[in-house]
Scaffold this motif. Structure first.
Motif, short mmCIF file in Angstrom:
data_model
loop_
_atom_site.label_atom_id
_atom_site.label_comp_id
_atom_site.label_asym_id
_atom_site.label_seq_id
_atom_site.Cartn_x
_atom_site.Cartn_y
_atom_site.Cartn_z
N LEU A 34 0.80 -1.15 -0.11
CA LEU A 34 0.01 0.15 0.12
C LEU A 34 0.88 1.30 -0.06
O LEU A 34 0.40 2.34 0.10
N SER A 35 2.07 1.04 -0.14
CA SER A 35 3.08 2.31 0.20
C SER A 35 3.22 3.21 -1.17
O SER A 35 3.36 2.74 -2.29
N PRO A 36 2.58 4.47 -1.11
CA PRO A 36 2.69 5.57 -2.16
C PRO A 36 3.94 5.65 -2.77
O PRO A 36 4.12 5.44 -3.99
N ILE A 37 4.95 5.64 -2.10
CA ILE A 37 6.35 5.74 -2.31
C ILE A 37 6.69 4.60 -3.29
O ILE A 37 7.58 4.78 -4.50
N ILE A 38 6.43 3.48 -3.00
CA ILE A 38 6.75 2.32 -3.92
C ILE A 38 6.00 2.40 -5.10
O ILE A 38 6.78 2.34 -6.29
N ALA A 65 6.38 3.42 -10.94
CA ALA A 65 5.62 4.07 -12.01
C ALA A 65 6.99 4.59 -12.89
O ALA A 65 6.81 4.61 -14.05
N VAL A 66 7.93 5.42 -12.10
CA VAL A 66 8.88 5.87 -12.71
C VAL A 66 9.90 4.94 -13.66
O VAL A 66 10.07 5.21 -14.81
N VAL A 67 10.00 3.85 -12.94
CA VAL A 67 11.12 2.93 -13.96
C VAL A 67 10.28 2.16 -14.79
O VAL A 67 10.77 1.92 -15.74
N LEU A 68 8.85 1.75 -14.72
CA LEU A 68 8.19 1.41 -15.85
C LEU A 68 7.99 2.68 -16.91
O LEU A 68 8.22 2.19 -18.05
N ILE A 69 7.91 3.93 -16.61
CA ILE A 69 8.16 4.84 -17.64
C ILE A 69 9.50 4.61 -18.21
O ILE A 69 9.64 4.51 -19.52
N VAL A 70 10.55 4.53 -17.72
CA VAL A 70 11.74 4.26 -18.03
C VAL A 70 11.99 3.19 -19.15
O VAL A 70 12.49 3.13 -20.07
N SER A 71 11.42 1.92 -18.76
CA SER A 71 11.36 0.97 -19.58
C SER A 71 10.42 0.90 -20.60
O SER A 71 10.16 -0.09 -21.37
N GLY A 72 9.44 1.91 -21.06
CA GLY A 72 8.58 2.43 -21.91
C GLY A 72 7.27 1.46 -21.80
O GLY A 72 6.73 1.39 -22.58
N ARG A 73 6.95 0.92 -20.60
CA ARG A 73 5.76 0.26 -20.09
C ARG A 73 4.92 1.46 -19.54
O ARG A 73 4.35 1.24 -18.25
N TYR A 74 4.24 2.02 -20.58
CA TYR A 74 3.46 3.25 -20.07
C TYR A 74 2.20 3.07 -19.35
O TYR A 74 1.58 3.67 -18.34
N ASN A 75 1.49 1.86 -19.96
CA ASN A 75 0.20 1.45 -19.27
C ASN A 75 0.37 0.98 -18.13
O ASN A 75 -0.18 1.31 -17.02
N ALA A 120 2.87 1.87 -15.98
CA ALA A 120 3.11 2.93 -15.09
C ALA A 120 1.84 3.69 -14.70
O ALA A 120 1.87 4.27 -13.59
N ALA A 121 0.99 3.76 -15.56
CA ALA A 121 0.03 4.55 -15.46
C ALA A 121 -0.96 4.00 -14.34
O ALA A 121 -1.81 4.70 -13.28
N ASP A 122 -0.95 2.65 -14.22
CA ASP A 122 -1.86 1.98 -13.14
C ASP A 122 -1.23 2.29 -11.78
O ASP A 122 -2.01 2.35 -11.08
N HIS A 123 0.12 2.30 -11.88
CA HIS A 123 0.81 2.70 -10.39
C HIS A 123 0.41 3.97 -9.93
O HIS A 123 0.12 4.29 -8.92
N CYS A 124 0.43 4.94 -10.94
CA CYS A 124 0.06 6.22 -10.72
C CYS A 124 -1.23 6.61 -10.25
O CYS A 124 -1.62 7.32 -9.17
N GLN A 125 -2.25 5.85 -10.67
CA GLN A 125 -3.58 5.76 -10.28
C GLN A 125 -3.89 5.37 -9.01
O GLN A 125 -4.71 5.83 -8.23
N LYS A 126 -2.83 4.70 -8.49
CA LYS A 126 -2.95 4.20 -7.05
C LYS A 126 -2.48 5.12 -6.01
O LYS A 126 -2.64 4.85 -4.89
N LEU A 127 -1.72 6.08 -6.66
CA LEU A 127 -1.48 7.26 -5.53
C LEU A 127 -2.39 7.99 -4.88
O LEU A 127 -3.39 8.43 -5.61
N CYS A 175 3.46 12.04 -12.29
CA CYS A 175 3.55 10.67 -12.65
C CYS A 175 2.59 10.44 -14.04
O CYS A 175 2.96 9.69 -14.88
N LEU A 176 1.29 10.75 -13.57
CA LEU A 176 0.08 10.42 -14.81
C LEU A 176 0.68 11.28 -15.98
O LEU A 176 0.46 10.79 -17.39
N GLY A 177 1.15 12.51 -15.96
CA GLY A 177 1.54 13.22 -16.94
C GLY A 177 2.68 12.42 -17.97
O GLY A 177 2.48 12.54 -19.02
N ARG A 178 3.63 12.12 -17.33
CA ARG A 178 4.65 11.31 -17.84
C ARG A 178 4.02 10.25 -18.70
O ARG A 178 4.41 10.07 -19.65
N ALA A 179 3.35 9.39 -18.04
CA ALA A 179 2.85 8.19 -18.52
C ALA A 179 2.09 8.55 -19.76
O ALA A 179 2.26 7.90 -20.82
N ARG A 180 1.21 9.54 -19.77
CA ARG A 180 0.40 9.95 -20.86
C ARG A 180 1.41 10.49 -21.88
O ARG A 180 0.99 9.98 -23.13
#
Length: 220
Positions: free
Chosen positions: A69-73, A78-88, A90-97, A107-112
């Protein structure tokens, strides 16, 4: 020759220090593998810096298992998934914040942005006045062809790393490298993380990137 020798010595010291940091994190994880912050520190302060993306994700997944449940995790995942190009993903983790989490719009802006939904990214990033979010907004403006607005934001931001993001969005390698050169005093961890970001992908393959990594003591 003297300056080159000093730089080589500094680079060697940096690499040795990073090796020692890695041993410390591994030892901490061996002592208590359920401590999520050890996994996060190892992932974000060493593995990502070295560009070892899959290992970074593995450590963050271990942290998530320990503290789901940790937001920081979720933020770091999300950041590392963005780095790896796995944007969808990443967005799922952003939505959990949480709604009030300070990095949620970034987070969501970069994923989008990664998904090509630039207009939506601009709307998300424009809700924040934090300088780092204004930098990503400038990048998004640049990608959308709104160059004048991007230049205005770059001129208003004093942080060279934030300026570098906007210059990269504008496709200006020279100014991006110049800004990152000014940022080099912040050390290898900060530079190493930034260089993994997809927003700076235009620099890959440029010989100046190798020189920058060497300057701050990062392996090639």
């Amino acid at each position: 020759a003297g300056r080159s020798a000093r730089r080589a010595g500094e680079g060697l010291r940096t690499r040795r220090a990073m090796g020692a940091v890695g041993k410390s994190f591994r030892h901490a994880i061996e002592l208590d593998s359920s401590r999520s912050m050890s996994h996060i520190g190892f992932a974000m302060n060493l593995l990502l810096v070295l560009g070892r993306i899959e290992e970074t994700l593995r450590e963050l997944r271990a942290a998530e298992k320990a503290d789901p449940l940790s937001p920081i995790i979720h933020w770091h995942l999300a950041v590392v998934l963005i780095v790896s190009g796995r944007y969808n993903e990443a967005a799922d983790h952003c939505q959990k914040l949480p709604a009030d989490y300070e990095n949620k719009s970034q987070c969501l802006g970069r994923a989008r942005l990664g998904e090509g939904r630039t207009g939506e990214a601009i709307q998300l990033l424009a809700t924040s006045v934090r300088p780092v979010d204004r930098a990503y907004l400038g990048y998004a403006y640049a990608r959308a062809g709104r160059r004048e607005e991007a230049e205005q934001l770059a001129a208003a931001l004093p942080n060279p790393g934030q300026q570098a993001l906007i210059f990269a969005g504008l496709g200006d390698k020279d100014r991006t490298f110049e800004a990152l050169g000014r940022m080099a005093v912040q050390g290898p961890v900060r530079i190493g993380r930034e260089l993994t970001y997809p927003e700076l992908a235009l620099l890959r393959g440029d010989p100046r990137l190798k020189a920058l990594r060497k300057k701050v003591g990062l392996p090639e």
